[in-house]
Design a protein around this motif. Structure first.
Motif, PDB file in Angstrom:
ATOM      1  N   CYS A 121       0.774  -1.328   0.006  1.00 43.03           N
ATOM      2  CA  CYS A 121      -0.038   0.043   0.071  1.00 43.03           C
ATOM      3  C   CYS A 121       0.854   1.342  -0.026  1.00 43.03           C
ATOM      4  O   CYS A 121       2.017   1.299   0.525  1.00 43.03           O
ATOM      5  CB  CYS A 121      -0.863   0.138   1.187  1.00 43.03           C
ATOM      6  N   ASP A 122       0.466   2.178  -0.547  1.00 43.85           N
ATOM      7  CA  ASP A 122       0.923   3.499  -0.423  1.00 43.85           C
ATOM      8  C   ASP A 122       0.432   4.158   1.037  1.00 43.85           C
ATOM      9  O   ASP A 122      -0.036   3.640   1.688  1.00 43.85           O
ATOM     10  CB  ASP A 122       0.414   4.824  -1.478  1.00 43.85           C
ATOM     11  N   GLN A 123       1.193   5.245   1.433  1.00 41.27           N
ATOM     12  CA  GLN A 123       1.001   5.942   2.625  1.00 41.27           C
ATOM     13  C   GLN A 123       0.840   7.534   2.421  1.00 41.27           C
ATOM     14  O   GLN A 123       1.303   7.840   1.452  1.00 41.27           O
ATOM     15  CB  GLN A 123       2.283   5.566   3.485  1.00 41.27           C
ATOM     16  N   PRO A 124      -0.158   7.908   3.352  1.00 43.17           N
ATOM     17  CA  PRO A 124      -0.540   9.349   2.816  1.00 43.17           C
ATOM     18  C   PRO A 124       0.843  10.040   2.803  1.00 43.17           C
ATOM     19  O   PRO A 124       1.528  10.511   3.607  1.00 43.17           O
ATOM     20  CB  PRO A 124      -1.265   9.659   4.388  1.00 43.17           C
ATOM     21  N   ARG A 125       0.735  10.745   1.502  1.00 39.38           N
ATOM     22  CA  ARG A 125       1.691  11.830   1.085  1.00 39.38           C
ATOM     23  C   ARG A 125       0.941  12.777   0.387  1.00 39.38           C
ATOM     24  O   ARG A 125      -0.260  12.689  -0.133  1.00 39.38           O
ATOM     25  CB  ARG A 125       2.754  11.256   0.249  1.00 39.38           C
ATOM     26  N   PRO A 126       1.696  14.072  -0.115  1.00 40.52           N
ATOM     27  CA  PRO A 126       0.842  15.068  -0.658  1.00 40.52           C
ATOM     28  C   PRO A 126       0.634  14.540  -2.215  1.00 40.52           C
ATOM     29  O   PRO A 126       1.443  14.140  -2.713  1.00 40.52           O
ATOM     30  CB  PRO A 126       1.688  16.208  -0.797  1.00 40.52           C
ATOM     31  N   ILE A 127      -0.658  14.901  -2.670  1.00 41.68           N
ATOM     32  CA  ILE A 127      -1.068  14.478  -3.958  1.00 41.68           C
ATOM     33  C   ILE A 127      -1.237  15.767  -4.596  1.00 41.68           C
ATOM     34  O   ILE A 127      -1.280  15.586  -5.878  1.00 41.68           O
ATOM     35  CB  ILE A 127      -2.165  13.388  -4.147  1.00 41.68           C
ATOM     36  N   LYS A 128      -1.601  16.792  -3.977  1.00 40.14           N
ATOM     37  CA  LYS A 128      -2.082  18.049  -4.891  1.00 40.14           C
ATOM     38  C   LYS A 128      -1.872  19.353  -3.845  1.00 40.14           C
ATOM     39  O   LYS A 128      -2.564  19.067  -2.719  1.00 40.14           O
ATOM     40  CB  LYS A 128      -3.510  18.132  -5.530  1.00 40.14           C
ATOM     41  N   SER A 129      -1.439  20.410  -4.564  1.00 35.49           N
ATOM     42  CA  SER A 129      -1.614  21.441  -3.498  1.00 35.49           C
ATOM     43  C   SER A 129      -2.038  22.845  -4.307  1.00 35.49           C
ATOM     44  O   SER A 129      -2.067  22.786  -5.733  1.00 35.49           O
ATOM     45  CB  SER A 129      -0.310  21.771  -2.871  1.00 35.49           C
TER      46      SER A 129
END
Length: 305
Positions: free
Chosen positions: A258-266
């Protein structure tokens, strides 16, 4: 020769389901096993029974392996410390803890009682704290050790009626991540598994429609506890020493990272934001990247491999 030759492993919840299959496989892979299971009901509301843990330990011994049983609760820190001491007294050390012990108290959040919330948090999150905290100093002294904790897609993705379970399981993800980060210098590893498997926990979930009945049949026939055990044991092996701080899903013969929460859009606004401009500009810009509210079945709508 097995991947756990010479190792000592504590398996909680080892009397049934994933815990049982993991304890048996650990022994087949060369480990000496402390099989822990309270022997209680799925809801955790009774005093328990020493029988399930001892039955699995006896099965290991009958097959030529080494195992002892323990029927204490993971919710009691002193009892968990006793499990660690039992491993050391019996086999001289402890190398890994695999912690699938758990209960369910499902219900819609607006109807959930404090006791149902507390009980699930206590067994899953407090229990995970207890088993890791009780062993981490030993692992630091040894400069080696591994934890395999259990999360759930109920937390990672979401399932209706499991707010208590989901909250506990996502807490375990955070706990494991910090243990892995802090333990890196001392060769202490921690990973989590979100299992799909037919166990008494899954069997207890009410089936309300035909789609749900079909999903249950897929789980029952294609996603077994012994398939989850393969990854749990692999994560304890010395050959997996580079694997730590990760989140895995096991679904039949699929092993999923699984991925882990990281920024995806700002989005940025030079003059700064106001609530109104966020509503008018920021949210619409991000809308395409929002995650839906579908349950885990919406993410895994296909039959397992």
């Amino acid at each position: 020769m097995g991947v756990l030759d010479g190792k000592v492993v504590l398996v909680t919840g080892g009397g049934n389901g994933i815990g049982r299959e993991t304890a048996l496989l650990a022994a087949r892979e060369g480990a000496k096993v402390v099989v822990n299971d309270l022997g209680g009901s799925l809801s955790g509301g009774d005093e328990g029974d020493a029988g399930p843990a001892e039955k699995v330990a006896a099965e290991i011994r009958a097959a030529g392996g080494e195992a002892v049983s323990n029927s204490d609760s993971v919710t009691d820190m002193k009892a968990v410390q006793g499990m660690i001491e039992q491993a050391k007294d019996t086999y001289g050390t402890l190398d890994s803890i695999i912690n699938p012990a758990g209960i369910l108290r499902d219900g819609m959040f607006h109807k959930m009682s404090e006791s149902d919330w507390d009980s699930v948090i206590d067994v899953h999150l407090r229990g995970s704290f207890n088993v890791t905290r009780a062993a981490v100093e030993l692992f630091r002294e040894k400069e080696s050790g591994s934890f395999v904790l259990f999360t759930s897609t109920s937390g990672i993705i979401g399932n209706i009626g499991q707010a208590n379970y989901a909250a506990a399981k996502m807490g375990i993800v955070g706990l494991s991540r910090i243990i892995a980060m802090e333990g890196e210098r001392k060769n202490i590893r921690s990973n989590v598994i979100a299992p799909f498997a037919w166990t008494r926990m899954i069997a207890s979930i009410p089936v309300k429609d035909e789609a749900g009945a079909q999903r249950v049949e897929r789980i029952k026939n294609s996603m077994r506890a012994d398939q989850v055990a393969q990854l749990a044991i692999a994560l304890c092996a010395d050959k997996a020493k580079t694997v730590s701080g990760q989140i895995f899903i096991v679904r039949g013969n699929e092993v999923i990272l699984c991925d882990q929460p990281r920024p995806i859009k700002s989005v940025a606004r030079m003059e700064g934001w106001t609530p109104e401009s966020i509503i008018d500009q920021a949210f619409p810009a991000m809308q395409g990247s929002f995650f839906g509210l579908g349950a885990s079945a919406s993410v895994f709508p296909y039959d397992p491999v």
